[in-house]
Design a protein around this motif. Structure first.
Motif, PDB file in Angstrom:
ATOM      1  N   LEU A 157       7.843 -43.108 -27.880  1.00  0.00           N
ATOM      2  CA  LEU A 157       6.984 -42.120 -27.233  1.00  0.00           C
ATOM      3  C   LEU A 157       5.947 -41.563 -28.199  1.00  0.00           C
ATOM      4  N   ALA A 158       6.345 -41.350 -29.429  1.00  0.00           N
ATOM      5  CA  ALA A 158       5.398 -40.847 -30.432  1.00  0.00           C
ATOM      6  C   ALA A 158       4.285 -41.853 -30.691  1.00  0.00           C
ATOM      7  N   ALA A 159       4.657 -43.141 -30.732  1.00  0.00           N
ATOM      8  CA  ALA A 159       3.642 -44.174 -30.947  1.00  0.00           C
ATOM      9  C   ALA A 159       2.678 -44.255 -29.768  1.00  0.00           C
ATOM     10  N   LYS A 160       3.215 -44.131 -28.547  1.00  0.00           N
ATOM     11  CA  LYS A 160       2.345 -44.154 -27.376  1.00  0.00           C
ATOM     12  C   LYS A 160       1.404 -42.956 -27.363  1.00  0.00           C
ATOM     13  N   ALA A 161       1.941 -41.783 -27.739  1.00  0.00           N
ATOM     14  CA  ALA A 161       1.088 -40.584 -27.784  1.00  0.00           C
ATOM     15  C   ALA A 161      -0.023 -40.733 -28.822  1.00  0.00           C
ATOM     16  N   ALA A 162       0.319 -41.295 -29.971  1.00  0.00           N
ATOM     17  CA  ALA A 162      -0.707 -41.514 -30.998  1.00  0.00           C
ATOM     18  C   ALA A 162      -1.760 -42.509 -30.530  1.00  0.00           C
ATOM     19  N   GLU A 163      -1.325 -43.547 -29.820  1.00  0.00           N
ATOM     20  CA  GLU A 163      -2.264 -44.526 -29.290  1.00  0.00           C
ATOM     21  C   GLU A 163      -3.196 -43.901 -28.260  1.00  0.00           C
ATOM     22  N   LEU A 164      -2.652 -43.041 -27.409  1.00  0.00           N
ATOM     23  CA  LEU A 164      -3.492 -42.353 -26.423  1.00  0.00           C
ATOM     24  C   LEU A 164      -4.517 -41.440 -27.095  1.00  0.00           C
ATOM     25  N   ARG A 165      -4.059 -40.723 -28.129  1.00  0.00           N
ATOM     26  CA  ARG A 165      -4.993 -39.858 -28.854  1.00  0.00           C
ATOM     27  C   ARG A 165      -6.100 -40.676 -29.521  1.00  0.00           C
ATOM     28  N   ARG A 166      -5.755 -41.830 -30.074  1.00  0.00           N
ATOM     29  CA  ARG A 166      -6.750 -42.678 -30.714  1.00  0.00           C
ATOM     30  C   ARG A 166      -7.769 -43.181 -29.696  1.00  0.00           C
ATOM     31  N   ARG A 167      -7.292 -43.589 -28.537  1.00  0.00           N
ATOM     32  CA  ARG A 167      -8.215 -44.065 -27.506  1.00  0.00           C
ATOM     33  C   ARG A 167      -9.118 -42.939 -27.007  1.00  0.00           C
ATOM     34  N   GLU A 168      -8.557 -41.738 -26.880  1.00  0.00           N
ATOM     35  CA  GLU A 168      -9.380 -40.606 -26.464  1.00  0.00           C
ATOM     36  C   GLU A 168     -10.474 -40.309 -27.486  1.00  0.00           C
ATOM     37  N   GLU A 169     -10.126 -40.397 -28.770  1.00  0.00           N
ATOM     38  CA  GLU A 169     -11.127 -40.174 -29.810  1.00  0.00           C
ATOM     39  C   GLU A 169     -12.208 -41.264 -29.783  1.00  0.00           C
ATOM     40  N   ALA A 197     -14.454 -40.541 -26.852  1.00  0.00           N
ATOM     41  CA  ALA A 197     -15.326 -39.399 -27.137  1.00  0.00           C
ATOM     42  C   ALA A 197     -16.461 -39.795 -28.078  1.00  0.00           C
ATOM     43  N   ALA A 198     -16.147 -40.603 -29.104  1.00  0.00           N
ATOM     44  CA  ALA A 198     -17.189 -41.046 -30.031  1.00  0.00           C
ATOM     45  C   ALA A 198     -18.191 -41.958 -29.327  1.00  0.00           C
ATOM     46  N   ARG A 199     -17.689 -42.842 -28.451  1.00  0.00           N
ATOM     47  CA  ARG A 199     -18.590 -43.728 -27.727  1.00  0.00           C
ATOM     48  C   ARG A 199     -19.489 -42.938 -26.776  1.00  0.00           C
ATOM     49  N   GLU A 200     -18.923 -41.938 -26.133  1.00  0.00           N
ATOM     50  CA  GLU A 200     -19.729 -41.099 -25.238  1.00  0.00           C
ATOM     51  C   GLU A 200     -20.797 -40.340 -26.023  1.00  0.00           C
ATOM     52  N   HIS A 201     -20.438 -39.881 -27.218  1.00  0.00           N
ATOM     53  CA  HIS A 201     -21.422 -39.182 -28.056  1.00  0.00           C
ATOM     54  C   HIS A 201     -22.561 -40.118 -28.455  1.00  0.00           C
ATOM     55  N   ASP A 202     -22.230 -41.365 -28.812  1.00  0.00           N
ATOM     56  CA  ASP A 202     -23.269 -42.331 -29.175  1.00  0.00           C
ATOM     57  C   ASP A 202     -24.177 -42.649 -27.993  1.00  0.00           C
ATOM     58  N   ILE A 203     -23.593 -42.761 -26.809  1.00  0.00           N
ATOM     59  CA  ILE A 203     -24.392 -43.060 -25.615  1.00  0.00           C
ATOM     60  C   ILE A 203     -25.343 -41.908 -25.308  1.00  0.00           C
TER      61      ILE A 203
END
Length: 313
Positions: free
Chosen positions: A72-84, A87-93
């Protein structure tokens, strides 16, 4: 007789008062007496039992702490990474869209190509009906650059050939390559470009004044007086008299280009002047626009000076 006096409501079927509220009777009866029946007490008890069972179900289905489970911790970290990443891709766009909007509204500097200082685009800024005129004027300006370069080369060969005053002609011709290039663009091509783009009388008058001087200068250079930096007609005759054939041929081309430059500018001078009258521009409008521009520039300079002096204090 006794049978007639008998109360009919005493019949077993009517032993109870039909007008009494049965719910009130049931409410008055203790809940313990309704055990085993589908009465109010039992309904309340089943409801409480159902609520207890639901709470127990929720308690058993509550997930464990993700920190206690490595998966569960690994999945949560993966979700946080994808969210980041999102967010970075949206900022670039958004940044790219903002830059595209700025370029579309203001334009990106594209001239001159080797060191862009200003934005200039005939298809984007000039009305379609006048694009051909402005494009011809731009080609005439480019031809002027070629004429200046060829004129300098011919003057340099005149110096090598030993023509009198060849050094003076070459030095002045070299200076023309820089001064005439900048002056012609800023004083007559850019004003006529802005005139067709903004339809302001002020820019038309700038073009008429300075392009008129340029026409006279072109015919003057075509004559080729000695020590004037011109490989025109007079210097061309001297070169051929000295039997310098190759240098003479360059002087012929230089003389022809100066005549073409003057005639081409004169033709479009007349064409722009006709358009100026058709649009109803007047000299009073030009004076008012010059005065308004001067006042606006003075206000900007005063504001800048005030900001600079306040910053010092």
């Amino acid at each position: 007789m006794s049978a007639q006096n008998q109360n009919p409501f005493e019949h077993a079927e009517y032993s109870s008062n039909p007008f009494e509220d049965s719910h009130q009777i049931q409410a008055d009866v203790p809940l313990t007496e309704h055990a085993g029946k589908a009465e109010v007490g039992q309904e309340y008890t089943s409801y409480t039992q159902y609520g207890d069972s639901q709470s127990s179900v929720y308690q058993t289905s509550t997930p464990a702490n993700p920190a206690d489970d490595p998966k569960l911790a690994a999945k949560a970290a993966e979700l946080r990474r994808r969210e980041e990443e999102l967010a970075a891709r949206e900022h670039d766009i958004r940044a790219a869209q903002a830059e595209a909007d700025r370029i579309r509204t203001q334009g990106k500097n594209n001239f001159p190509k080797f060191y862009p200082l200003i934005y200039m685009s005939i298809p984007a800024e000039i009305p379609k009906a006048h694009q051909s005129t402005v494009r011809f004027l731009y080609n005439i300006w480019l031809a002027l650059l070629g004429t200046l370069g060829l004129n300098f080369l011919a003057c340099m060969l005149m110096l090598i050939s030993g023509i009198p005053n060849g050094a003076a002609d070459m030095g002045v011709a070299l200076g023309y390559c820089f001064t005439i290039t900048a002056a012609s663009f800023l004083l007559w091509y850019r004003p006529v470009y802005n005139a067709f783009m903004k339809e302001m009388s002020m820019y038309y008058y700038f073009y008429f004044i300075f392009n008129g001087f340029h026409i006279l200068f072109s015919f003057y250079m075509a004559l080729g007086f000695p020590s004037t930096g011109s490989a025109g007609l007079i210097n061309m005759i001297q070169v051929f008299n000295g039997h310098h054939i190759f240098t003479g041929i360059l002087c012929v081309f230089s003389t022809a280009l100066w005549f073409v430059q003057g005639c081409g500018c004169l033709f479009f001078y007349r064409k722009v002047h006709q358009h100026y009258h058709q649009q109803g521009h007047t000299f009073d409008q030009a004076k008012a626009q010059v005065t308004s521009s001067a006042v606006r520039n003075q206000a900007v300079q005063n504001a800048a000076w005030s900001a600079a002096t306040s910053g010092r204090v």
